[in-house]
Scaffold this active site. Structure first.
Site, PDB file in Angstrom:
ATOM      1  N   ASN A  21       0.874  -1.177   0.000  1.00 10.68           N
ATOM      2  CA  ASN A  21       0.000   0.000   0.000  1.00 10.68           C
ATOM      3  C   ASN A  21       0.913   1.229   0.000  1.00 10.68           C
ATOM      4  OD1 ASN A  21      -1.790   2.043   0.503  1.00 10.68           O
ATOM      5  ND2 ASN A  21      -2.349   1.362   2.572  1.00 10.68           N
ATOM      6  N   LYS A  23       0.155   4.222  -0.343  1.00  9.89           N
ATOM      7  CA  LYS A  23      -0.503   5.427   0.214  1.00  9.89           C
ATOM      8  C   LYS A  23      -0.233   6.628  -0.719  1.00  9.89           C
ATOM      9  CE  LYS A  23      -0.288   3.327   4.720  1.00  9.89           C
ATOM     10  NZ  LYS A  23      -0.273   3.475   6.160  1.00  9.89           N
ATOM     11  N   HIS A 108      -9.670   1.299   4.553  1.00  8.95           N
ATOM     12  CA  HIS A 108      -8.434   1.506   5.325  1.00  8.95           C
ATOM     13  C   HIS A 108      -8.714   2.472   6.477  1.00  8.95           C
ATOM     14  CE1 HIS A 108      -4.387   2.710   6.397  1.00  8.95           C
ATOM     15  NE2 HIS A 108      -3.966   1.614   5.791  1.00  8.95           N
ATOM     16  N   GLU A 110      -7.143   4.881   7.579  1.00  6.32           N
ATOM     17  CA  GLU A 110      -6.900   6.295   7.271  1.00  6.32           C
ATOM     18  C   GLU A 110      -8.108   6.908   6.565  1.00  6.32           C
ATOM     19  OE1 GLU A 110      -3.148   5.657   5.304  1.00  6.32           O
ATOM     20  OE2 GLU A 110      -2.245   5.139   7.233  1.00  6.32           O
ATOM     21  N   GLU A 179      -5.650  -4.721  10.514  1.00  6.92           N
ATOM     22  CA  GLU A 179      -4.650  -3.670  10.699  1.00  6.92           C
ATOM     23  C   GLU A 179      -4.956  -2.897  11.982  1.00  6.92           C
ATOM     24  OE1 GLU A 179      -2.595  -2.597   6.742  1.00  6.92           O
ATOM     25  OE2 GLU A 179      -4.296  -1.285   7.003  1.00  6.92           O
ATOM     26  N   GLY A 185       2.197   2.475  10.704  1.00  3.77           N
ATOM     27  CA  GLY A 185       3.163   3.560  10.544  1.00  3.77           C
ATOM     28  C   GLY A 185       3.850   3.973  11.828  1.00  3.77           C
ATOM     29  N   SER A 223       3.099  -1.924  10.393  1.00  3.42           N
ATOM     30  CA  SER A 223       4.547  -1.975  10.651  1.00  3.42           C
ATOM     31  C   SER A 223       5.138  -3.360  10.392  1.00  3.42           C
ATOM     32  CB  SER A 223       4.861  -1.502  12.076  1.00  3.42           C
ATOM     33  OG  SER A 223       4.478  -0.148  12.242  1.00  3.42           O
TER      34      SER A 223
HETATM   35  P1  PGA Z   1       2.591   0.417   7.616  1.00  5.04           P
HETATM   36  O1  PGA Z   1       1.149   0.592   6.938  1.00  5.04           O
HETATM   37  O2  PGA Z   1       3.157  -0.894   7.093  1.00  5.04           O
HETATM   38  O3  PGA Z   1       3.379   1.610   7.166  1.00  5.04           O
HETATM   39  O4  PGA Z   1       2.385   0.359   9.088  1.00  5.04           O
HETATM   40  C1  PGA Z   1       0.303  -0.498   6.704  1.00  5.04           C
HETATM   41  C2  PGA Z   1      -0.999   0.006   6.137  1.00  5.04           C
HETATM   42  O5  PGA Z   1      -1.477   1.050   6.581  1.00  5.04           O
HETATM   43  O6  PGA Z   1      -1.596  -0.627   5.232  1.00  5.04           O
END
Ligand code: PGA
Length: 261
Positions: A21, A23, A108, A110, A179, A185, A223
């Site tokens: 992803n 982003k 997601h 976000e 997640e 992140g 992460s």
């Molecule tokens: P990250 O993000 O691996 O940077 O923690 C995962 C995601 O949000 O899909």
């Protein structure tokens, strides 16, 4: 929806899926360098299913870079809940399909947070994706406050229940991504045991909804990196990963793919 109308041609849950992803990151130059490095590094057979999900404006570029190669599939980061029409800025499932998109991340955290996407929006987006033959990667996960309040199970089950309720038997065609919001992140990963515990709950919920629950891949995201991927992917109900930050660095993403193969 009839059985036929929601079939994405997905195969059984035999191979793990590692999806990047990206982003809101990338540029024409950076995407080209990354995709070329991934294709070079993968060689003939990745040993698992691999997808990259660039920002929608770069889908055409990445599709061209991937060429006829089947080694890396194309994914989108979102899909409109509407079929077509006066929805400025939206991209429909049919448009994504036009550009060879195989997967679409839906719900997601976000987007749930910044675009106020509700469980109902997410369920409708899943329906749109499935109707267009795109496999939705449905994200669920609790915040830190919810985990500390002991609400993890209630939250993730509520999020998945909305999708099951609207999509019925088609639920066996989706991919789920657990997640935990506190792990995204942050560099703070769920332990393999914490992740497995939630994955097992989600698997049980899917089993209650379909006798084909074992074909549904449940990814972990938050992460995941080259160092922790193997122990997470060794868990019985962890069928792959949704990778954010580490998917932007070819060596890291390739290491995670190797851990899944
Ligand atoms: P990250 O993000 O691996 O940077 O923690 C995962 C995601 O949000 O899909």
């Amino acid at each position: 929806m009839s059985e036929k109308s929601c079939s994405t041609g997905g195969k059984r849950n035999e191979e793990k899926l590692i999806a990047g992803n990206w982003k809101m990151n990338g540029s024409l130059a950076a995407n080209e360098a990354l995709v070329r490095a991934l294709l070079d590094g993968l060689g003939g057979d990745a040993g698992c299913d691999v997808a990259v999900c660039p920002p929608s404006i770069y889908l055409a570029q990445v599709r061209a870079l991937l060429g006829a190669s089947e080694r890396i599939a194309l994914g989108a980061q979102d899909v409109s809940q509407h079929e077509n029409g006066a929805y400025t800025g939206d991209v429909s499932a049919a448009m994504l399909r036009d550009f060879g998109v195989r997967y679409a991340i839906v719900g997601h955290s976000e987007r749930r947070q910044h675009q106020a996407e509700s469980d109902t929006h997410v369920a409708i987006k899943v329906q749109r994706a499935l109707a267009a033959g795109i496999t939705p990667i449905v994200c669920v996960g609790e915040t830190l406050a919810q985990r500390e309040a002991g609400e993890t199970e209630v939250i993730v089950k509520r999020q998945l229940a909305a999708v099951i309720h609207l999509n019925g038997h088609c639920i066996s065609e989706i991919v789920v991504a657990y997640e935990p919001v506190w792990a995204i992140g942050t560099g703070r990963t769920a332990t393999p045991e914490q992740a497995q515990a939630v994955h097992a709950l989600l698997r049980a919920q899917l089993r209650a909804a379909t006798d084909r629950a074992d074909r549904v891949r449940i990814l972990y995201g938050g992460s995941m990196n080259a160092a922790n991927a193997a122990s997470l992917l060794a868990q019985p109900d962890i069928d792959g990963g949704l990778i954010g930050g580490a998917s932007l660095k070819a060596p890291d993403f390739l290491s995670i793919i190797a851990a899944a193969s």
